[in-house]
Motif scaffolding. Structure first.
Motif, PDB file in Angstrom:
ATOM      1  N   GLU A   7      37.878 -36.416  51.409  1.00  0.00           N
ATOM      2  CA  GLU A   7      36.967 -37.496  51.803  1.00  0.00           C
ATOM      3  C   GLU A   7      36.642 -38.459  50.661  1.00  0.00           C
ATOM      4  N   ASP A   8      37.117 -38.163  49.460  1.00  0.00           N
ATOM      5  CA  ASP A   8      36.975 -39.097  48.340  1.00  0.00           C
ATOM      6  C   ASP A   8      38.074 -40.157  48.349  1.00  0.00           C
ATOM      7  N   THR A   9      39.031 -40.006  49.245  1.00  0.00           N
ATOM      8  CA  THR A   9      40.126 -40.968  49.345  1.00  0.00           C
ATOM      9  C   THR A   9      39.587 -42.347  49.698  1.00  0.00           C
ATOM     10  N   ALA A  10      39.919 -43.337  48.871  1.00  0.00           N
ATOM     11  CA  ALA A  10      39.415 -44.701  49.065  1.00  0.00           C
ATOM     12  C   ALA A  10      40.003 -45.597  47.985  1.00  0.00           C
ATOM     13  N   VAL A  11      39.765 -46.884  48.149  1.00  0.00           N
ATOM     14  CA  VAL A  11      40.017 -47.821  47.057  1.00  0.00           C
ATOM     15  C   VAL A  11      38.717 -47.909  46.256  1.00  0.00           C
ATOM     16  N   TYR A  12      38.833 -47.686  44.958  1.00  0.00           N
ATOM     17  CA  TYR A  12      37.682 -47.695  44.070  1.00  0.00           C
ATOM     18  C   TYR A  12      37.625 -49.022  43.307  1.00  0.00           C
ATOM     19  N   ARG A  62      23.805 -65.116  34.659  1.00  0.00           N
ATOM     20  CA  ARG A  62      23.744 -64.243  35.829  1.00  0.00           C
ATOM     21  C   ARG A  62      25.067 -64.279  36.588  1.00  0.00           C
ATOM     22  N   GLY A  63      25.587 -63.094  36.887  1.00  0.00           N
ATOM     23  CA  GLY A  63      26.855 -63.029  37.602  1.00  0.00           C
ATOM     24  C   GLY A  63      27.093 -61.668  38.222  1.00  0.00           C
ATOM     25  N   ASP A  64      28.031 -61.610  39.152  1.00  0.00           N
ATOM     26  CA  ASP A  64      28.383 -60.382  39.865  1.00  0.00           C
ATOM     27  C   ASP A  64      29.903 -60.371  39.988  1.00  0.00           C
ATOM     28  N   TYR A  65      30.552 -59.431  39.299  1.00  0.00           N
ATOM     29  CA  TYR A  65      32.003 -59.464  39.168  1.00  0.00           C
ATOM     30  C   TYR A  65      32.613 -58.163  39.682  1.00  0.00           C
ATOM     31  N   TRP A  66      33.834 -58.308  40.251  1.00  0.00           N
ATOM     32  CA  TRP A  66      34.549 -57.162  40.809  1.00  0.00           C
ATOM     33  C   TRP A  66      35.960 -57.074  40.251  1.00  0.00           C
ATOM     34  N   GLY A  67      36.438 -55.861  40.127  1.00  0.00           N
ATOM     35  CA  GLY A  67      37.828 -55.654  39.794  1.00  0.00           C
ATOM     36  C   GLY A  67      38.669 -55.730  41.058  1.00  0.00           C
ATOM     37  N   GLN A  68      39.974 -55.534  40.876  1.00  0.00           N
ATOM     38  CA  GLN A  68      40.906 -55.662  41.991  1.00  0.00           C
ATOM     39  C   GLN A  68      41.000 -54.391  42.824  1.00  0.00           C
ATOM     40  N   GLY A  69      40.483 -53.303  42.305  1.00  0.00           N
ATOM     41  CA  GLY A  69      40.515 -52.032  43.024  1.00  0.00           C
ATOM     42  C   GLY A  69      41.689 -51.161  42.624  1.00  0.00           C
ATOM     43  N   THR A  70      41.467 -49.858  42.697  1.00  0.00           N
ATOM     44  CA  THR A  70      42.534 -48.897  42.430  1.00  0.00           C
ATOM     45  C   THR A  70      42.462 -47.797  43.490  1.00  0.00           C
ATOM     46  N   GLY A 105      43.940 -45.929  36.542  1.00  0.00           N
ATOM     47  CA  GLY A 105      43.708 -44.492  36.600  1.00  0.00           C
ATOM     48  C   GLY A 105      43.749 -43.885  37.980  1.00  0.00           C
ATOM     49  N   GLY A 106      43.907 -44.699  39.010  1.00  0.00           N
ATOM     50  CA  GLY A 106      43.995 -44.143  40.354  1.00  0.00           C
ATOM     51  C   GLY A 106      45.320 -43.447  40.588  1.00  0.00           C
ATOM     52  N   GLY A 107      45.424 -42.791  41.731  1.00  0.00           N
ATOM     53  CA  GLY A 107      46.668 -42.115  42.055  1.00  0.00           C
ATOM     54  C   GLY A 107      46.477 -41.067  43.113  1.00  0.00           C
ATOM     55  N   LEU A 108      47.496 -40.226  43.253  1.00  0.00           N
ATOM     56  CA  LEU A 108      47.490 -39.138  44.221  1.00  0.00           C
ATOM     57  C   LEU A 108      47.149 -37.837  43.502  1.00  0.00           C
ATOM     58  N   VAL A 109      46.206 -37.108  44.046  1.00  0.00           N
ATOM     59  CA  VAL A 109      45.790 -35.849  43.437  1.00  0.00           C
ATOM     60  C   VAL A 109      45.507 -34.837  44.538  1.00  0.00           C
ATOM     61  N   GLN A 110      45.729 -33.578  44.241  1.00  0.00           N
ATOM     62  CA  GLN A 110      45.455 -32.521  45.223  1.00  0.00           C
ATOM     63  C   GLN A 110      43.958 -32.224  45.291  1.00  0.00           C
ATOM     64  N   PRO A 111      43.498 -31.717  46.410  1.00  0.00           N
ATOM     65  CA  PRO A 111      42.091 -31.305  46.503  1.00  0.00           C
ATOM     66  C   PRO A 111      41.731 -30.333  45.379  1.00  0.00           C
ATOM     67  N   GLY A 112      40.567 -30.569  44.784  1.00  0.00           N
ATOM     68  CA  GLY A 112      40.135 -29.763  43.652  1.00  0.00           C
ATOM     69  C   GLY A 112      40.545 -30.327  42.314  1.00  0.00           C
ATOM     70  N   GLY A 113      41.388 -31.320  42.323  1.00  0.00           N
ATOM     71  CA  GLY A 113      41.880 -31.915  41.091  1.00  0.00           C
ATOM     72  C   GLY A 113      40.910 -32.934  40.503  1.00  0.00           C
TER      73      GLY A 113
END
Length: 117
Positions: free
Chosen positions: A88-93, A103-111, A8-16
């Protein structure tokens, strides 16, 4: 083996708006919390939003009122709805899952989310 796959990541204009999805698969009996983190270039990874197994949510001050975390248990998917996006929301999520049993702690690959005109 628990796996998290973001989309679901991508490029979006401010306010989008964008909606991130995190599909969870694997074997575990209980979840303690799930959340979204982000990491911008040159900065440390930070918590954006989290939700406990009971549905209690927590948001970073910078996204309160703009982002919403939710989940669909039937689809084993966690979402992050992001509105009124700012540069300023630009980042890898990254999606994160903390399991209680086992018990575990898991991460995705990022988008990548880029907010730019």
């Amino acid at each position: 083996q628990v796996q998290l796959v973001e989309s679901g990541g991508g490029l979006v204009q401010p306010g989008g708006s964008l909606r991130l999805s995190c599909a969870v698969s694997g074997s575990f009996f209980s979840v303690s919390a799930m959340g979204w983190y982000r990491q911008a270039p040159g900065k440390e990874r930070e918590l954006v939003a989290s939700m406990t197994s009971r549905g209690l949510t927590n948001y970073a001050d910078s996204v309160k009122g703009r982002f919403t975390i939710s989940r669909d248990n039937a689809k084993n998917t966690v979402y992050l709805q992001m509105n009124s996006l700012k540069p300023e929301d630009t980042a890898v999520y990254y999606c994160n899952l903390k399991t209680a049993i086992p018990r575990g702690d898991y991460w995705g690959q990022g988008t990548q989310v880029t907010v730019s005109s």
